[in-house]
Design an enzyme around this catalytic site. Structure first.
Site, PDB file in Angstrom:
ATOM      1  N   SER A  62       0.803  -1.219   0.000  1.00  0.00           N
ATOM      2  CA  SER A  62       0.000   0.000   0.000  1.00  0.00           C
ATOM      3  C   SER A  62       0.836   1.270   0.000  1.00  0.00           C
ATOM      4  O   SER A  62       0.397   2.294  -0.512  1.00  0.00           O
ATOM      5  CB  SER A  62      -0.947  -0.006   1.191  1.00  0.00           C
ATOM      6  OG  SER A  62      -0.248  -0.218   2.392  1.00  0.00           O
ATOM      7  N   HIS A 113      -5.943  -3.366  -1.204  1.00  0.00           N
ATOM      8  CA  HIS A 113      -5.755  -2.329  -2.219  1.00  0.00           C
ATOM      9  C   HIS A 113      -5.937  -2.877  -3.632  1.00  0.00           C
ATOM     10  O   HIS A 113      -5.363  -2.334  -4.577  1.00  0.00           O
ATOM     11  CB  HIS A 113      -4.375  -1.680  -2.086  1.00  0.00           C
ATOM     12  CG  HIS A 113      -4.330  -0.624  -1.029  1.00  0.00           C
ATOM     13  ND1 HIS A 113      -4.834   0.643  -1.211  1.00  0.00           N
ATOM     14  CD2 HIS A 113      -3.886  -0.667   0.237  1.00  0.00           C
ATOM     15  CE1 HIS A 113      -4.677   1.357  -0.111  1.00  0.00           C
ATOM     16  NE2 HIS A 113      -4.103   0.577   0.793  1.00  0.00           N
ATOM     17  N   LYS A 153     -12.511   0.229   1.325  1.00  0.00           N
ATOM     18  CA  LYS A 153     -11.775   0.896   0.250  1.00  0.00           C
ATOM     19  C   LYS A 153     -12.634   0.851  -1.016  1.00  0.00           C
ATOM     20  O   LYS A 153     -13.651   1.522  -1.079  1.00  0.00           O
ATOM     21  CB  LYS A 153     -10.392   0.273   0.091  1.00  0.00           C
ATOM     22  CG  LYS A 153      -9.505   0.593   1.309  1.00  0.00           C
ATOM     23  CD  LYS A 153      -8.085   0.108   1.200  1.00  0.00           C
ATOM     24  CE  LYS A 153      -7.258   0.633   2.371  1.00  0.00           C
ATOM     25  NZ  LYS A 153      -6.680  -0.421   3.208  1.00  0.00           N
TER      26      LYS A 153
HETATM   27  C1  LIG Z   1      -6.445  -0.706   4.601  1.00  0.00           C
HETATM   28  C2  LIG Z   1      -5.724  -1.980   4.828  1.00  0.00           C
HETATM   29  C3  LIG Z   1      -6.041  -2.815   5.904  1.00  0.00           C
HETATM   30  C4  LIG Z   1      -7.036  -2.409   6.945  1.00  0.00           C
HETATM   31  O1  LIG Z   1      -8.337  -2.466   6.445  1.00  0.00           O
HETATM   32  P1  LIG Z   1      -9.515  -1.871   7.356  1.00  0.00           P
HETATM   33  O2  LIG Z   1     -10.723  -2.591   6.867  1.00  0.00           O
HETATM   34  O3  LIG Z   1      -9.550  -0.402   7.135  1.00  0.00           O
HETATM   35  O4  LIG Z   1      -9.174  -2.221   8.767  1.00  0.00           O
HETATM   36  C5  LIG Z   1      -5.395  -4.029   6.008  1.00  0.00           C
HETATM   37  N1  LIG Z   1      -4.453  -4.388   5.119  1.00  0.00           N
HETATM   38  C6  LIG Z   1      -4.101  -3.620   4.084  1.00  0.00           C
HETATM   39  C7  LIG Z   1      -3.052  -4.062   3.117  1.00  0.00           C
HETATM   40  C8  LIG Z   1      -4.713  -2.371   3.918  1.00  0.00           C
HETATM   41  O5  LIG Z   1      -4.348  -1.585   2.911  1.00  0.00           O
END
Ligand SMILES: *Cc1c(COP(=O)(O)O)cnc(C)c1O
Length: 400
Positions: free
Chosen positions: A188, A216, A247
């Site tokens: 990310s 992502h 996301k």
């Molecule tokens: C955003 C993200 C998370 C966390 O996700 P949430 O649902 O916001 O807790 C976990 N792993 C990765 C790679 C992320 O980019």
């Protein structure tokens, strides 16, 4: 309060600020989108948003809002319970079924966040006889989840397949019963994609299970948005996928694990963030269900996202910025030190572009950056506007 405790915390905050590492939050007073209204000291103004994980632009989609509203009317506001006591509605099971079908797995299990999915999975599935082999750049939630498990830990440098192989060999030499390789699908902070076909080939050779955190990627990368297993051709060889509803898939909240039936069934019995935390709100479940339906048929938005990615990358590169290479909508603009990242972010802010500087401890020391992210909610004029603003701000901040 014990005397001196708050003073100690104030000193720590002072040190963070003195190092230029203090994070400040701004307030958005519009829905999340390509253009947002931001409240600042000088009042409210519209800005082009380059830092949301709103890849397909679904965060404010009218059909998703309508589905959520209908669930609010027919299923109420909250569940006031964990799943296994009285927190499961038809909507939760429907959403799990939709996630599993979308990602081609037997079943899926919902969590309050992907942070919780990653936090709970290792401890639930692995014992002290087992091994987790983890990429050094994996998300903080994976690092924490691995720490919480009793499995032996092995780490390999990203994206070094020889290092991964050495760790697999070491795990065998240590007598590991089961081995689980875990990687982000898209890293990310840097925006590059894991070498899943190579990882899966090593997993076959050494007899390991493969888990990918595709937060992502799910919804916008690969055929129909099925994520990095689809994008890289690794496909079904990826055994376990964790992901987020926060996301691309509507951007509200919630996480999941999708995998073979016994994995999901055991997580329902043992994963502590599932057992001891509240169910998703009905409106979130219904909206996310609609988001998956929309994401699956969003080929036009995926094409637009890719076009923005290529144009923006080219524009910044032509302007002289130092970009990390990659093919995803995450485009990191490197400043290396934290202070220029903040200066560039401030100059962009003045020019109506909303970005965030990333610096230690979110990225390693000396690797500060502005992480930009493309979205199908942006239009071509927004991309042109952002490129021009970057070129101007970059000179003002002496970054280019
Ligand atoms: C955003 C993200 C998370 C966390 O996700 P949430 O649902 O916001 O807790 C976990 N792993 C990765 C790679 C992320 O980019």
């Amino acid at each position: 309060m014990q005397p001196g405790f708050l003073d100690h915390l104030r000193d720590t905050l002072g040190e963070i600020e003195a190092q230029g590492l203090l994070k400040r939050e701004r307030q958005i007073v519009s829905p999340q989108s390509g253009r947002i209204t931001v409240r600042g000291p000088g009042g409210e103004r519209e800005m082009v948003n380059l830092c949301a994980n709103n890849y397909l632009g679904l965060a404010n989609h009218p059909e998703i809002a309508a589905a959520a509203r209908q669930a609010l009317d027919t299923r109420g506001f909250g569940m006031a319970s964990v799943r296994f006591i009285c927190g499961a509605q038809d909507l939760h099971r429907a959403l799990e079924g939709a996630i599993a079908a979308y990602l081609g797995k037997d079943d899926a299990i919902l969590f309050a966040a992907c942070f919780d999915a990653n936090g709970g999975i290792f401890e639930a599935l692995l014992g002290p006889e087992d091994a987790v082999i983890s990429d050094a750049l994996n998300h903080a939630s994976i690092i924490d989840g691995v720490r919480l498990s009793k499995a032996r830990r092995y780490r390999y440098a990203n994206p070094d397949m020889d290092a991964l192989e050495a760790q697999l060999r070491q795990a065998n030499a240590d007598g590991a019963r089961f081995k689980l390789i875990v990687t982000d699908g898209v890293f990310s902070m840097d925006g590059h994609v894991a070498k899943l076909p190579d990882i899966c080939a090593l997993a076959d050779r050494y007899g390991a299970t493969v888990m990918v955190d595709d937060c992502h990627a799910t919804g916008h990368l690969g055929d129909k948005g099925r994520g990095t297993p689809a994008l890289t051709g690794a496909g079904d060889r990826v055994d376990i996928v964790t992901g987020t509803l926060g996301k691309t898939l509507g951007g509200s909240m919630g996480g999941f694990v999708a995998a073979a039936q016994p994995i999901i069934d055991l997580l329902r019995q043992r994963a502590r963030p599932y057992l001891f935390s509240n169910s998703l709100a009905p409106a979130v479940a219904a909206g996310s269900l609609k988001a998956i339906e929309l994401a699956e048929r969003a080929d036009a938005e995926r094409a637009k996202l890719q076009r923005h990615t290529q144009r923006f990358r080219q524009g910044l590169s032509d302007a002289g910025f130092d970009l990390l290479p990659g093919q995803t909508p995450i485009i990191p603009v490197m400043t290396h030190e934290a202070v220029p990242a903040q200066r560039l972010a401030a100059e962009l802010d003045q020019r109506g572009v909303y970005v965030a500087g990333f610096f230690y401890p979110v990225v390693p020391q000396g690797r500060a950056r502005i992480r930009t992210q493309m979205s199908a909610a942006l239009d071509d004029a927004d991309i042109d506007f952002a490129i021009a603003a970057f070129a101007d701000a970059g000179k003002a901040a002496s970054v280019i």
